[in-house]
Scaffold this motif. Structure first.
Motif, PDB file in Angstrom:
ATOM      1  N   LYS A 146       0.813  -1.124   0.120  1.00  9.67           N
ATOM      2  CA  LYS A 146       0.062   0.110   0.071  1.00  9.67           C
ATOM      3  C   LYS A 146       0.838   1.276  -0.018  1.00  9.67           C
ATOM      4  O   LYS A 146       1.568   1.670   0.952  1.00  9.67           O
ATOM      5  CB  LYS A 146      -1.019  -0.144   1.089  1.00  9.67           C
ATOM      6  CG  LYS A 146      -1.980   1.230   1.123  1.00  9.67           C
ATOM      7  CD  LYS A 146      -2.767   1.294   2.557  1.00  9.67           C
ATOM      8  CE  LYS A 146      -3.600   2.474   2.767  1.00  9.67           C
ATOM      9  NZ  LYS A 146      -4.587   2.529   3.845  1.00  9.67           N
ATOM     10  N   GLY A 149       1.760   3.760   3.128  1.00  6.71           N
ATOM     11  CA  GLY A 149       1.376   2.868   4.222  1.00  6.71           C
ATOM     12  C   GLY A 149       2.923   2.781   5.132  1.00  6.71           C
ATOM     13  O   GLY A 149       3.806   3.840   4.935  1.00  6.71           O
ATOM     14  N   ASP A 154       4.480   0.739   1.809  1.00  8.26           N
ATOM     15  CA  ASP A 154       4.966   1.396   0.746  1.00  8.26           C
ATOM     16  C   ASP A 154       5.591   0.905  -0.332  1.00  8.26           C
ATOM     17  O   ASP A 154       5.677   1.101  -1.560  1.00  8.26           O
ATOM     18  CB  ASP A 154       5.330   2.803   1.437  1.00  8.26           C
ATOM     19  CG  ASP A 154       5.687   4.066   0.329  1.00  8.26           C
ATOM     20  OD1 ASP A 154       4.647   4.427  -0.265  1.00  8.26           O
ATOM     21  OD2 ASP A 154       6.755   4.041  -0.152  1.00  8.26           O
TER      22      ASP A 154
END
Length: 357
Positions: A146, A149, A154
């Motif tokens: 994500k 995140g 990430d």
């Protein structure tokens, strides 16, 4: 950082390149934040640094990417390696393919990523280790991640959404066993199509396997992109035999996909297809010596290893918990109680296990 003049001219001349986001250059290699292989000129080989987020000291994690764009249109194959930092054979495989695939003879695009986990590669660790964390995560359990995140979420999210998924119609993720262990040339598959892909690559063993959440293979397959994991022997080395076999097998897969010319090679007669696996473990600590080599067929209760004490006295004979074939061994002779000595694969007739138990 500045783009080289040639890259600036290319961007100015071709508005379609907007999907691939250039961010600078390093030693003449363009740094990108996003890749769209539709932007690459047909009949060419391009090399990039992909920026997969920032390190804890504010410097970018740069991942090498090789794109071979065929002279003719065709499928998009993604090949990845080094998501575990002590598993290196796949990196050499991609280096070879990047140097030998002739774009003039290729239909479609091959995107190769020889080193998905720079912090793990720097420290020769299986995990993603950008800092001193005692509980470093496994990048190959974090996809699709994500963006925005946690650091690992990430990093995984950028790999997934900006590099891997947008450029893949099929994929192969290259591994080896981790430190202290060894595999045969061994593939994981989970569907009829991925089993056929694995057969074309010609490993010693194919394990039908539902797999773990968050892996490259399963995240892609679950998203409609057939993908396999290909395991290539031992960690922390370049094994020329394994590397050559994988290069040949992936070339054979590309022939089946109509990406390269040439005659298909059938799977070897010795290929083992399995859908279940079990570990043989030591119950006592000591010095372990294998009695059978990797790849051996075994019968249930057949001796496969001895464990001896500090003076060489026999304390245990480890036997096979099931009949099948040894696909993995422990190479470090020092074992603790409960350690895996070997793993054995076989085919279960249970219909529920057709694509892996």
């Amino acid at each position: 950082m500045r783009l080289p003049l040639a890259a600036l001219a290319l961007l100015a001349a071709a508005p379609a390149l907007a999907a691939t986001e250039a961010a600078g250059s390093l030693d003449g290699i363009t740094i990108i934040d996003r890749l769209d292989v539709n932007d690459i000129a047909a009949g060419s080989v391009q090399r990039f640094w992909f920026r997969a987020g920032m390190s804890p000291v504010g410097q970018p994690w740069l991942i090498p990417v090789i794109v071979v764009k065929g002279a003719q249109p065709g499928p998009r194959l993604v090949l990845t390696a080094g998501i575990h930092g002590d598993e290196l054979n796949g990196i050499a495989v991609l280096h070879r393919l990047g140097a030998t695939i002739d774009p003039a003879k290729l239909a479609g695009t091959v995107t190769m990523v020889p080193g998905l986990n720079p912090p793990g590669l720097l420290q020769s660790t299986r995990q993603w280790t950008p800092d001193w964390s005692r509980s470093a995560p496994n990048l190959n359990r974090e996809l699709p991640g994500k963006e925005g995140g946690s650091a690992i979420a990430d990093f995984a999210g950028r790999l997934w959404s900006r590099l891997i998924r947008p450029n893949a119609d099929s994929a192969v993720d290259l591994h080896t066993q981790s430190r202290g262990t060894a595999y045969m040339m061994y593939a994981f598959a989970s569907t009829p199509r991925t089993r056929h892909m694995a057969e074309l690559v010609a490993p010693d063993i194919i394990k039908m396997d539902k797999g773990d959440k968050g892996t490259v293979e399963n995240t892609l397959t679950d998203d409609g992109v057939p993908a396999i994991t290909l395991e290539l022997g031992r960690p922390e080395m370049f094994d020329d035999t394994m590397i050559a076999r994988a290069e040949s097998g992936l070339t054979n897969l590309m022939r089946e996909m109509k990406m390269l010319p040439g005659k298909l090679t059938p799977p070897p007669a010795s290929l083992t297809i399995a859908n279940d696996i079990i570990a043989a473990r030591a119950s006592k600590p000591g010095w372990m010596r294998l009695l059978l080599p990797l790849g051996s067929p075994v019968k249930k209760d057949q001796p496969i290893a001895e464990v001896r004490d500090a003076f060489g006295g026999l304390v245990e004979t480890v036997t096979a918990p099931a009949a099948g074939r040894i696909n993995m061994i422990t190479t470090d002779p020092r074992v603790a109680a409960g350690d895996t000595i070997a793993r054995i694969v076989w085919w279960s007739p249970d219909p529920a296990c057709a694509n892996g138990c």
